[in-house]
Write a protein that holds these residues in place. Sequence first.
Motif, short mmCIF file in Angstrom:
data_model
loop_
_atom_site.label_atom_id
_atom_site.label_comp_id
_atom_site.label_asym_id
_atom_site.label_seq_id
_atom_site.Cartn_x
_atom_site.Cartn_y
_atom_site.Cartn_z
N VAL A 158 1.01 -1.13 -0.21
CA VAL A 158 -0.13 0.15 0.00
C VAL A 158 0.86 1.24 -0.05
N LYS A 159 2.00 1.10 0.77
CA LYS A 159 2.82 2.39 0.83
C LYS A 159 3.30 2.71 -0.40
N PHE A 160 4.06 1.61 -1.02
CA PHE A 160 4.52 1.80 -2.40
C PHE A 160 3.74 2.16 -3.29
N THR A 161 2.61 1.67 -3.40
CA THR A 161 1.57 2.33 -4.21
C THR A 161 1.11 3.72 -4.18
N LYS A 162 0.91 3.92 -3.18
CA LYS A 162 0.39 5.37 -2.72
C LYS A 162 1.85 6.29 -3.11
N GLN A 163 2.92 6.03 -2.68
CA GLN A 163 4.10 6.68 -2.82
C GLN A 163 4.50 6.69 -4.56
N GLU A 164 4.55 5.74 -4.98
CA GLU A 164 4.82 5.86 -6.70
C GLU A 164 3.72 6.40 -7.40
N ALA A 165 2.47 6.37 -6.92
CA ALA A 165 1.72 7.03 -7.75
C ALA A 165 1.61 8.70 -7.50
N ALA A 166 1.95 9.14 -6.26
CA ALA A 166 2.06 10.60 -6.16
C ALA A 166 3.48 10.83 -7.08
N SER B 68 -3.99 9.72 -3.59
CA SER B 68 -4.18 11.15 -3.44
C SER B 68 -3.98 11.93 -4.64
N ALA B 69 -4.69 12.91 -4.84
CA ALA B 69 -4.39 13.71 -6.19
C ALA B 69 -3.57 14.88 -5.88
N VAL B 70 -2.98 14.92 -4.87
CA VAL B 70 -1.75 16.04 -4.57
C VAL B 70 -0.33 15.27 -4.76
N ILE B 71 0.53 16.02 -5.26
CA ILE B 71 1.72 15.71 -5.42
C ILE B 71 2.46 16.05 -4.15
N ASP B 72 3.55 15.29 -4.00
CA ASP B 72 4.42 15.56 -2.53
C ASP B 72 5.14 16.91 -2.65
N SER C 238 4.64 9.48 -9.55
CA SER C 238 4.48 9.55 -11.12
C SER C 238 3.55 10.78 -11.64
N LYS C 239 2.58 11.24 -10.70
CA LYS C 239 2.04 12.28 -11.09
C LYS C 239 2.66 13.62 -11.17
N ALA C 240 3.74 13.58 -10.06
CA ALA C 240 4.55 14.75 -10.29
C ALA C 240 5.52 14.46 -11.34
N VAL C 241 5.86 13.54 -11.95
CA VAL C 241 6.89 13.45 -13.06
C VAL C 241 5.81 13.81 -14.17
N VAL C 242 4.69 13.63 -14.25
CA VAL C 242 3.77 14.10 -15.53
C VAL C 242 4.05 15.66 -15.45
N LYS C 243 3.64 16.31 -14.11
CA LYS C 243 3.43 17.76 -14.15
C LYS C 243 4.95 18.32 -14.45
N ILE C 244 5.90 17.91 -14.04
CA ILE C 244 7.27 18.33 -14.29
C ILE C 244 7.48 18.12 -15.61
N ALA C 245 7.38 16.97 -16.35
CA ALA C 245 7.66 16.88 -17.84
C ALA C 245 6.90 17.70 -18.59
#
Length: 169
Positions: A33-41, A92-96, A43-50
């Motif tokens: 669960v921790k891995f899934t939540k962490q990597e989802a956040a 979460s929909a929020v990036i870290d 990956s969302k950040a990567v999209v925004k930055i990219a």
Amino acid sequence: TRYSTATLAFCAALIFASNGMSAEKDTLNAADVKFTKQEAAASKAVVKIAELGVKKTGNTDIKALAATLVADHTQANVELKALAEKKGIELSAVIDPDSAETFQTLEKADGLAFDKEFLAAVVSGHKKCVANFEEASTESKDTDLKMWVEKMLPILKAHHAKAVALQGN
């Protein structure tokens, strides 16, 4: 009729109980669960930055890498979201905060400074991501998650290698 009603009730109870048990098997352990939540956040950040990279860089190679990151991580996000929903995990929909800070730094940069900062962010982010995925590929207890991790790992390694190569130019 009482016997058949009792039999039907018993069968219905077994069906519902077995459905409950299969749903239980579909949940992830705490580490997954921790891995899934962490990597989802992440990956969302990567999209925004990219996406920012696609807009701001003048370097065609970096622009191509940024576009690839947007496409691959957007697809990964769709797949991970579906997996999380199947497993009953709310993402979460929020990036870290660290990624938000990186985004803000990149927004202020231009030209070669932007390219340098962008590549540094992609390299460090993907280095960490690859390490997390390598660990999950051996440590994950969930078959579905493990299959997704093993599918994504070569893609993440390719992103990292391309960014490292561009840093050297």
